[in-house]
Design a protein around this motif. Sequence first.
Motif, PDB file in Angstrom:
ATOM      1  N   ILE A  38      -1.257  47.071  45.500  1.00 39.93           N
ATOM      2  CA  ILE A  38      -0.637  48.363  45.295  1.00 39.93           C
ATOM      3  C   ILE A  38      -1.194  49.039  44.051  1.00 39.93           C
ATOM      4  N   GLU A  58     -12.890  44.183  46.047  1.00 43.09           N
ATOM      5  CA  GLU A  58     -11.686  43.384  46.354  1.00 43.09           C
ATOM      6  C   GLU A  58     -12.197  42.005  46.756  1.00 43.09           C
ATOM      7  N   ALA A  59     -11.518  41.016  46.062  1.00 48.73           N
ATOM      8  CA  ALA A  59     -12.162  39.469  46.079  1.00 48.73           C
ATOM      9  C   ALA A  59     -12.063  38.988  47.655  1.00 48.73           C
ATOM     10  N   THR A  66      -0.395  39.625  46.475  1.00 46.67           N
ATOM     11  CA  THR A  66       1.146  39.560  46.621  1.00 46.67           C
ATOM     12  C   THR A  66       1.589  40.980  47.275  1.00 46.67           C
ATOM     13  N   THR A  67       0.904  41.999  47.342  1.00 51.14           N
ATOM     14  CA  THR A  67       1.426  43.163  48.193  1.00 51.14           C
ATOM     15  C   THR A  67       1.493  42.903  49.520  1.00 51.14           C
ATOM     16  N   THR A  70       5.087  40.626  50.021  1.00 47.83           N
ATOM     17  CA  THR A  70       6.294  40.910  49.342  1.00 47.83           C
ATOM     18  C   THR A  70       7.673  40.996  50.281  1.00 47.83           C
ATOM     19  N   LYS A  73      10.899  46.038  48.937  1.00 51.57           N
ATOM     20  CA  LYS A  73      11.974  46.881  48.635  1.00 51.57           C
ATOM     21  C   LYS A  73      11.403  47.728  47.618  1.00 51.57           C
ATOM     22  N   ALA A 203     -14.986  40.119  41.421  1.00 50.95           N
ATOM     23  CA  ALA A 203     -15.496  40.241  39.991  1.00 50.95           C
ATOM     24  C   ALA A 203     -15.245  38.984  39.176  1.00 50.95           C
ATOM     25  N   ASP A 331       4.455  36.208  41.294  1.00 53.69           N
ATOM     26  CA  ASP A 331       4.304  37.440  40.511  1.00 53.69           C
ATOM     27  C   ASP A 331       4.396  37.049  39.279  1.00 53.69           C
ATOM     28  N   LYS A 359       8.307  41.025  39.508  1.00 51.74           N
ATOM     29  CA  LYS A 359       8.620  40.868  40.986  1.00 51.74           C
ATOM     30  C   LYS A 359       9.297  42.240  41.424  1.00 51.74           C
ATOM     31  N   GLY A 361       6.872  45.281  41.943  1.00 49.58           N
ATOM     32  CA  GLY A 361       5.620  45.879  41.889  1.00 49.58           C
ATOM     33  C   GLY A 361       5.543  47.047  42.855  1.00 49.58           C
ATOM     34  N   MET A 362       6.792  47.016  43.647  1.00 47.77           N
ATOM     35  CA  MET A 362       6.388  48.576  44.572  1.00 47.77           C
ATOM     36  C   MET A 362       6.781  49.643  43.966  1.00 47.77           C
TER      37      MET A 362
HETATM   38  C1  LIG Z   1       8.137  36.686  47.275  1.00 43.73           C
HETATM   39  C2  LIG Z   1       8.080  38.267  46.312  1.00 43.73           C
HETATM   40  C3  LIG Z   1       8.880  39.208  46.909  1.00 43.73           C
HETATM   41  C4  LIG Z   1       8.839  40.301  46.097  1.00 43.73           C
HETATM   42  N1  LIG Z   1       9.573  41.292  46.621  1.00 43.73           N
HETATM   43  C5  LIG Z   1       9.454  42.687  45.876  1.00 43.73           C
HETATM   44  C6  LIG Z   1      10.156  43.813  46.448  1.00 43.73           C
HETATM   45  O1  LIG Z   1      11.044  43.815  47.516  1.00 43.73           O
HETATM   46  N2  LIG Z   1      10.009  45.021  45.510  1.00 43.73           N
HETATM   47  C7  LIG Z   1       9.246  44.816  44.707  1.00 43.73           C
HETATM   48  O2  LIG Z   1       9.119  46.158  44.031  1.00 43.73           O
HETATM   49  N3  LIG Z   1       8.408  44.022  44.515  1.00 43.73           N
HETATM   50  C8  LIG Z   1       8.595  42.757  45.089  1.00 43.73           C
HETATM   51  N4  LIG Z   1       7.668  41.597  44.661  1.00 43.73           N
HETATM   52  C9  LIG Z   1       6.499  41.921  43.595  1.00 43.73           C
HETATM   53  C10 LIG Z   1       5.538  42.866  44.328  1.00 43.73           C
HETATM   54  O3  LIG Z   1       4.956  42.435  45.397  1.00 43.73           O
HETATM   55  C11 LIG Z   1       4.262  42.747  43.125  1.00 43.73           C
HETATM   56  O4  LIG Z   1       4.568  43.140  41.849  1.00 43.73           O
HETATM   57  C12 LIG Z   1       3.022  43.574  43.621  1.00 43.73           C
HETATM   58  O5  LIG Z   1       2.750  43.222  44.932  1.00 43.73           O
HETATM   59  C13 LIG Z   1       1.793  43.371  42.845  1.00 43.73           C
HETATM   60  O6  LIG Z   1       0.919  44.101  43.166  1.00 43.73           O
HETATM   61  P1  LIG Z   1      -0.671  44.050  42.758  1.00 43.73           P
HETATM   62  O7  LIG Z   1      -1.206  45.099  43.008  1.00 43.73           O
HETATM   63  O8  LIG Z   1      -0.591  43.813  41.028  1.00 43.73           O
HETATM   64  O9  LIG Z   1      -1.184  42.533  42.915  1.00 43.73           O
HETATM   65  P2  LIG Z   1      -1.773  42.164  44.277  1.00 43.73           P
HETATM   66  O10 LIG Z   1      -1.035  43.067  45.553  1.00 43.73           O
HETATM   67  O11 LIG Z   1      -1.820  40.621  44.301  1.00 43.73           O
HETATM   68  O12 LIG Z   1      -3.247  42.703  44.280  1.00 43.73           O
HETATM   69  C14 LIG Z   1      -4.437  42.270  43.492  1.00 43.73           C
HETATM   70  C15 LIG Z   1      -5.640  41.985  44.317  1.00 43.73           C
HETATM   71  O13 LIG Z   1      -6.519  41.736  43.578  1.00 43.73           O
HETATM   72  C16 LIG Z   1      -7.609  40.897  44.111  1.00 43.73           C
HETATM   73  N5  LIG Z   1      -8.136  40.121  43.073  1.00 43.73           N
HETATM   74  C17 LIG Z   1      -7.837  39.115  42.468  1.00 43.73           C
HETATM   75  N6  LIG Z   1      -8.717  38.572  41.772  1.00 43.73           N
HETATM   76  C18 LIG Z   1      -9.640  39.447  42.012  1.00 43.73           C
HETATM   77  C19 LIG Z   1     -11.216  39.705  41.464  1.00 43.73           C
HETATM   78  N7  LIG Z   1     -11.405  38.704  40.444  1.00 43.73           N
HETATM   79  N8  LIG Z   1     -11.976  40.405  42.006  1.00 43.73           N
HETATM   80  C20 LIG Z   1     -11.642  41.365  42.997  1.00 43.73           C
HETATM   81  N9  LIG Z   1     -10.500  41.231  43.305  1.00 43.73           N
HETATM   82  C21 LIG Z   1      -9.513  40.501  42.840  1.00 43.73           C
HETATM   83  C22 LIG Z   1      -6.687  40.018  44.926  1.00 43.73           C
HETATM   84  O14 LIG Z   1      -7.329  39.241  46.368  1.00 43.73           O
HETATM   85  C23 LIG Z   1      -5.460  41.096  45.442  1.00 43.73           C
HETATM   86  O15 LIG Z   1      -5.761  41.496  46.661  1.00 43.73           O
HETATM   87  C24 LIG Z   1       7.690  40.685  45.213  1.00 43.73           C
HETATM   88  C25 LIG Z   1       6.894  39.516  44.731  1.00 43.73           C
HETATM   89  C26 LIG Z   1       7.260  38.254  45.467  1.00 43.73           C
HETATM   90  C27 LIG Z   1       6.077  37.220  44.978  1.00 43.73           C
END
Ligand SMILES: Cc1cc2nc3c(=O)[nH]c(=O)nc-3n(C[C@H](O)[C@H](O)[C@H](O)COP(=O)(O)OP(=O)(O)OC[C@H]3O[C@@H](n4cnc5c(N)ncnc54)[C@H](O)[C@@H]3O)c2cc1C
Length: 507
Positions: A38, A58-59, A66-67, A70, A73, A203, A331, A359, A361-362
Amino acid sequence: MHRYPFTNSLWRQHDRTKPYEQLKQSVSTEIAVIGAGIAGLVCAFELQRRGKQVVLLEALEIGHGTTGHTTAKCSVQHGTIYSHLIRTFGEEVAKLYYTFNQESLTYLQDQHDAGFDMDFEIKDSYLYSTQKSTELEDELDAYRRIGVDGGDATTELNTLLPFPVKQGLVIRNQAQFHPVNYLHELADRFVQSGGVIYEQTRALEISKGPRPIITTSTGRRVQANQVVVASHYPFNDLKGLYVSKFTVERSYIVACEMEEAPPEGMFLSVDEPSRSFRDYHEDGKTYLLVGGEGHLSGQVTDTRSRYDVLEAFAQQTFHASRASFRWSSQDLITLDRLPYVGQMFQREPDIWVATGFLKWGMTNGIAAGRLLADLLTGTENRYARFISPLRSAVKPHDVRSFVKTNVDTVTQFVKGKTEETGTVDALQLDEGGLVQLEGKKVGVYRDLENQCHIVSPTCTHLGCTVKWNNAERTWDCPCHGSRFDSLGNVLEGPATKPLSYEARDDL
Ligand SMILES: Cc1cc2nc3c(=O)[nH]c(=O)nc-3n(C[C@H](O)[C@H](O)[C@H](O)COP(=O)(O)OP(=O)(O)OC[C@H]3O[C@@H](n4cnc5c(N)ncnc54)[C@H](O)[C@@H]3O)c2cc1C
């Protein structure tokens, strides 16, 4: 992907788009964004919309992180964050955190109104305790002090929920949505406006500016004026001490079909064990999603039983059916519980980061993507300072968590090296674990065809010993949360290199 997966995210059951290509030739661009979660996608989409030329790496694939796992919410009710922030930093920072996240809700609502397909629904958000809780009293007081549009909901919760609640709070007009549809919607629009996405392109390294070069797993490179690291755990974490500033928490979700209507709203308890739930409707079916059973990542082997506990809660409390979907994810929690969004290293003005969403991140992830888009286009943004990663020289109030995080890592490191191992003969079909084999400690997974998949158990990030995760059939690192499949391939960072691997059918 396992032939008989035990886990399967509800959000990832339908493939909406064709995969994007791998990076097959080196390219040069204005901005490279790493990670299609996200935070990365909002950032890339916003930058492209503002006329920048953006390449997104994207890897694995969109929604893999994590997105895609999740609860989705979209709420500014982040547990008891406001009382915590007032205690730690004062009212001004607590207020900034509130509006930073609140603006993400408005942003999503506007995108929904503009036709983004993401199952967006307005819902009230509730926080409750089944015991008398001073935590919630403090949080209610924090709402009043910083002007959060919420209040006491104890009576209301006792009519909404099938068990007695001692105390509860509500924030009205929050939202829930389909996170993977949202990612695809952003990706489609990003590409339509000229953005470029490469999937299956990890990367590996970023060279130091003036025009940083990203080395990737395909052997090709991307050169950019600016690089955004939105890879969840920053894979380039060793500089800037990022490695000692997070804890990684893994938690579990089940989605159970419901005959009866689930309670109307999004719910989270502050009790131990904590429970989080919301509904979701698809193809005439209603699901109740129940989350919880969290622990520090990589520190539990019998992860299957965590789903059983959540399923039993859904069945006993809400008369839900058996779980149709089960998934888990992790997270990052920062030392001071504020995200790190902004310039990543003091001396490298071209590298930016968005991580540590607690937790939540949305909303934090959307806000982070938007903030970085402002910073990279020279647009004033009043949130830039309070969550700047460069704030993060360890402050007195962080010292306890800093020490604890690092002692915990050292403990896990030593424990992994000295832990008892089993024997390969004792491993049943579809079982994995650490064993002594031919004088060496190795990780073995015996698959359903009786083939043994052998990996080196030393995490390629910083050398901790990985542990078997029996629900995902993965090797998880207890130190910084890197995860590998049974063939040793990296599933989740910070590690970027695979575990060494061999297959044997003679054991
Ligand atoms: C069980 C659970 C429930 C949750 N529920 C909620 C909720 O209800 N509401 C809320 O607000 N938050 C919630 N969260 C938190 C939220 O889901 C995360 O904070 C958010 O999705 C993180 O987003 P991101 O973009 O940082 O990471 P990600 O969605 O993990 O995206 C990172 C991307 O980078 C890619 N990547 C990694 N390393 C590399 C690399 N070296 N090169 C290229 N690409 C790479 C990965 O493959 C991935 O696709 C929850 C978390 C958990 C664990």
